[in-house]
Design a protein around this motif. Structure first.
Motif, PDB file in Angstrom:
ATOM      1  N   THR A 129       2.755  -0.987  -0.668  1.00  0.00           N
ATOM      2  CA  THR A 129       2.466  -0.130  -1.830  1.00  0.00           C
ATOM      3  C   THR A 129       2.070  -0.955  -3.038  1.00  0.00           C
ATOM      4  OG1 THR A 129       4.046   1.512  -1.012  1.00  0.00           O
ATOM      5  CG2 THR A 129       3.427   1.639  -3.335  1.00  0.00           C
ATOM      6  N   ALA A 130       2.775  -2.054  -3.291  1.00  0.00           N
ATOM      7  CA  ALA A 130       2.433  -2.925  -4.424  1.00  0.00           C
ATOM      8  C   ALA A 130       1.044  -3.515  -4.265  1.00  0.00           C
ATOM      9  CB  ALA A 130       3.486  -4.029  -4.553  1.00  0.00           C
ATOM     10  N   HIS A 131       0.716  -3.950  -3.052  1.00  0.00           N
ATOM     11  CA  HIS A 131      -0.616  -4.522  -2.820  1.00  0.00           C
ATOM     12  C   HIS A 131      -1.699  -3.451  -2.961  1.00  0.00           C
ATOM     13  CE1 HIS A 131       0.619  -8.541  -1.859  1.00  0.00           C
ATOM     14  NE2 HIS A 131       1.398  -8.150  -0.853  1.00  0.00           N
ATOM     15  N   GLU A 132      -1.402  -2.223  -2.524  1.00  0.00           N
ATOM     16  CA  GLU A 132      -2.393  -1.150  -2.680  1.00  0.00           C
ATOM     17  C   GLU A 132      -2.639  -0.853  -4.160  1.00  0.00           C
ATOM     18  OE1 GLU A 132      -0.746   2.049  -0.480  1.00  0.00           O
ATOM     19  OE2 GLU A 132      -1.594   1.390   1.463  1.00  0.00           O
ATOM     20  N   ARG A 133      -1.575  -0.818  -4.951  1.00  0.00           N
ATOM     21  CA  ARG A 133      -1.746  -0.591  -6.397  1.00  0.00           C
ATOM     22  C   ARG A 133      -2.518  -1.737  -7.049  1.00  0.00           C
ATOM     23  NH1 ARG A 133       4.367   1.568  -8.019  1.00  0.00           N
ATOM     24  NH2 ARG A 133       4.207   3.593  -6.932  1.00  0.00           N
ATOM     25  N   LEU A 134      -2.201  -2.961  -6.662  1.00  0.00           N
ATOM     26  CA  LEU A 134      -2.928  -4.111  -7.222  1.00  0.00           C
ATOM     27  C   LEU A 134      -4.395  -4.064  -6.822  1.00  0.00           C
ATOM     28  CD1 LEU A 134      -2.878  -6.816  -8.716  1.00  0.00           C
ATOM     29  CD2 LEU A 134      -2.210  -7.912  -6.555  1.00  0.00           C
ATOM     30  N   ALA A 135      -4.661  -3.666  -5.550  1.00  0.00           N
ATOM     31  CA  ALA A 135      -6.056  -3.580  -5.115  1.00  0.00           C
ATOM     32  C   ALA A 135      -6.797  -2.490  -5.887  1.00  0.00           C
ATOM     33  CB  ALA A 135      -6.105  -3.302  -3.609  1.00  0.00           C
ATOM     34  N   ALA A 136      -6.149  -1.326  -6.143  1.00  0.00           N
ATOM     35  CA  ALA A 136      -6.799  -0.262  -6.924  1.00  0.00           C
ATOM     36  C   ALA A 136      -7.074  -0.715  -8.356  1.00  0.00           C
ATOM     37  CB  ALA A 136      -5.908   0.981  -6.916  1.00  0.00           C
ATOM     38  N   HIS A 137      -6.126  -1.448  -8.971  1.00  0.00           N
ATOM     39  CA  HIS A 137      -6.335  -1.964 -10.331  1.00  0.00           C
ATOM     40  C   HIS A 137      -7.512  -2.932 -10.360  1.00  0.00           C
ATOM     41  CE1 HIS A 137      -5.449  -3.394 -14.345  1.00  0.00           C
ATOM     42  NE2 HIS A 137      -5.321  -4.640 -13.878  1.00  0.00           N
ATOM     43  N   ARG A 138      -7.596  -3.783  -9.366  1.00  0.00           N
ATOM     44  CA  ARG A 138      -8.722  -4.726  -9.323  1.00  0.00           C
ATOM     45  C   ARG A 138     -10.034  -4.000  -9.085  1.00  0.00           C
ATOM     46  NH1 ARG A 138      -6.048  -9.767  -5.870  1.00  0.00           N
ATOM     47  NH2 ARG A 138      -4.667 -10.484  -7.553  1.00  0.00           N
TER      48      ARG A 138
END
Length: 517
Positions: free
Chosen positions: A452-461
């Motif tokens: 979930t954290a990586h998905e949020r970071l990927a969406a922010h990027r």
């Protein structure tokens, strides 16, 4: 190679000898039982061996007229090549029973009746197969047959799904739907009474086709010799996927007098018409390829004392480490004086002295190191309280035991002893699997959080990249407009220069533009 008689039901491209969980019937215990039967002169010379048996079994009938019935053609060819003196028949049991020319004096079916039916015919119930088997026995003949216990401890500890437990060659209905299958020793004996066969029933463990223990049902079973044999013979279950080590539960059934209910199976020695020959009360594997028989008088005399492993386990479970140190010191000092290592399952402790039970095979390698390592592995079983530091493995606990005994050993001796020491019968029991499952659930939740954290970071990027892309497009558009403006000013300058140099042509060009407008 002698000729093989083919009857309906022969199975080609098939073998009943390759299953590691159910090897062909044989072993030292069965050899002693058959020796007692064959030693009676009232038993005739015609022998029929039914089902997959070890090649050594046929050698026990070398002075008899022997016939072998198997369903696998490749097995029949192997048997015929190994022992040309025997007559080999390949096909289905029911087909063989309907065409039999004469009954046999001794019928041996120590593998049971599960691997006697061919897939060429419809499945038959257990009672139908036993009826066919009973018809093969002469009026004064003897039948030896093995019957599996569907409620055995090994079946209860089986870690495989229920749908995967049956062999590929088991076409008969399973015990859950076949009401003719016996679920107790009494039912197993009663199943043959309708054919006029009666006799002795033995409880067998651990492997039903190659047991290390045979004890007559109804006799006193809580014997230190039996407990020793069960602890040693559990190594035969190394290929099984078990949820727990069944040894402790088996010993509990011994104390309760219910060993026959928990045994892996029952071995019946039956006869029609006359009395049975003198049979032993118990037969116990004694290490290696040997077995010891006990008659009624010998079995009634119980050796006093406890096994060393039983005393050590009791002290560990109660955390009496001072008494454990004294026990280990005495045991390993005795092994050092003997110069021969014996497993703690095979040594009796009585009145502070140690003695070997029976004639077990000594442990290979360094006596003290191997004996300590065997005891360490028993004390590190999954159902035993751990009183050792968590970082100690088998060798570490073994060296701790020798240190408790005041005996100096090095790591190299334990590494060498580890090759022949007792393996763990069960690597993970049910409790450890539940703990492992709980830990895996925590790891999965942690991994989901990381995803979930990586998905949020990927969406922010992604949003940052989109914003930067828009900024780049705006900058490019502004640059294009500036370039176009600079390009348009240069055209005007060139027109003025041409008008100065060529005024007539410039005037004509102006009139043309005006006329078009």
């Amino acid at each position: 190679m002698t000729s093989i008689e083919i009857i309906p039901g022969e199975m080609r491209w098939w073998t009943d000898r390759a299953n590691p969980l159910r090897r062909p019937a044989g072993g030292a215990v069965f050899r002693e039982l058959l020796g007692a039967v064959l030693g009676d002169p009232s038993v005739g010379r015609r022998v029929l061996v039914v089902g997959p048996h070890d090649d050594k079994v046929l050698g026990w009938f070398e002075d008899r007229e022997t016939t072998v019935l198997v369903r696998s053609l490749s097995d029949a060819e192997q048997i015929s090549a190994a022992d040309p003196r025997v007559a080999v028949v390949c096909g289905d049991l029911d087909q063989f029973a309907t065409t039999v020319r004469a009954p046999w004096d001794l019928v041996v079916a120590l593998d049971g009746v599960g691997r006697l039916a061919s897939n060429d015919f419809a499945t038959t119930a257990w009672s139908a197969r036993t009826a066919s088997l009973s018809r093969l026995v002469a009026d004064d003949g003897v039948l030896l047959v093995s019957v599996d216990n569907p409620l055995s401890l090994v079946d209860l500890a089986d870690a495989r799904p229920a749908a995967e437990r049956r062999d590929e060659g088991d076409w008969e209905p399973p015990a859950s739907v076949d009401g003719t299958r016996p679920a107790s020793a009494a039912h197993a004996g009663a199943a043959f009474s309708g054919s006029g066969l009666s006799g002795v029933c033995y409880a067998a463990s651990w492997l039903p086709t190659q047991p290390g223990v045979l004890v007559e049902v109804g006799t006193r079973a809580d014997d230190v010799r039996l407990r020793s044999a069960l602890g040693r013979d559990v190594l035969a279950l190394a290929d099984h996927e078990l949820l727990f080590d069944p040894t402790a539960a088996a010993l509990a059934t011994l104390r309760a007098g219910r060993f026959a209910d928990a045994a892996s199976g029952w071995v019946l020695v039956l006869r029609r018409g006359t009395s049975l020959p003198a049979l032993p009360t118990a037969i116990l594997a004694d290490g290696g390829n040997r077995a010891t028989t006990f008659d009624t008088a010998a079995w009634a005399t119980v050796p006093p004392g406890d096994l060393v492993v039983e005393a050590a386990l009791r002290l560990v479970q109660t955390e009496d480490l001072a008494a454990l140190r004294d026990l280990v010191a005495g045991y390993l000092a005795w092994v050092a004086d003997m110069g021969i290592g014996y497993a703690a399952d095979e040594v009796l402790l009585a009145d502070g002295s140690f003695e070997v039970l029976g004639q077990p095979a000594p442990l290979p390698g360094d006596a003290v190191a191997t004996a300590a390592l065997w005891l360490a592995r028993r004390l590190l079983a999954t159902d035993v309280r751990r009183v050792w530091p968590p970082w100690l493995d088998d060798n570490g606990v073994g060296r701790a035991l020798t240190a408790m005994a005041g005996i100096a050993t090095d790591a190299a001796r334990f590494e060498e002893a580890g090759a022949g020491a007792r393996p763990h019968a069960v690597s993970h029991d049910l409790s450890s699997l539940r703990a492992l499952n709980a830990q895996l659930l925590l790891d999965i939740e942690a991994a989901r959080g990381q995803v979930t954290a990586h998905e949020r970071l990927a969406a922010h990027r992604d949003r940052q990249l989109e914003r930067r892309s828009n900024q780049l497009r705006d900058a490019e558009l502004r640059a294009t407009r500036a370039e176009s403006r600079s390009t348009g000013g240069g055209v005007a300058v060139r027109r003025i220069v041409r008008g100065v140099l060529h005024p007539v042509n410039a005037a004509r060009a102006v009139r043309r533009r005006l006329s078009r407008s």
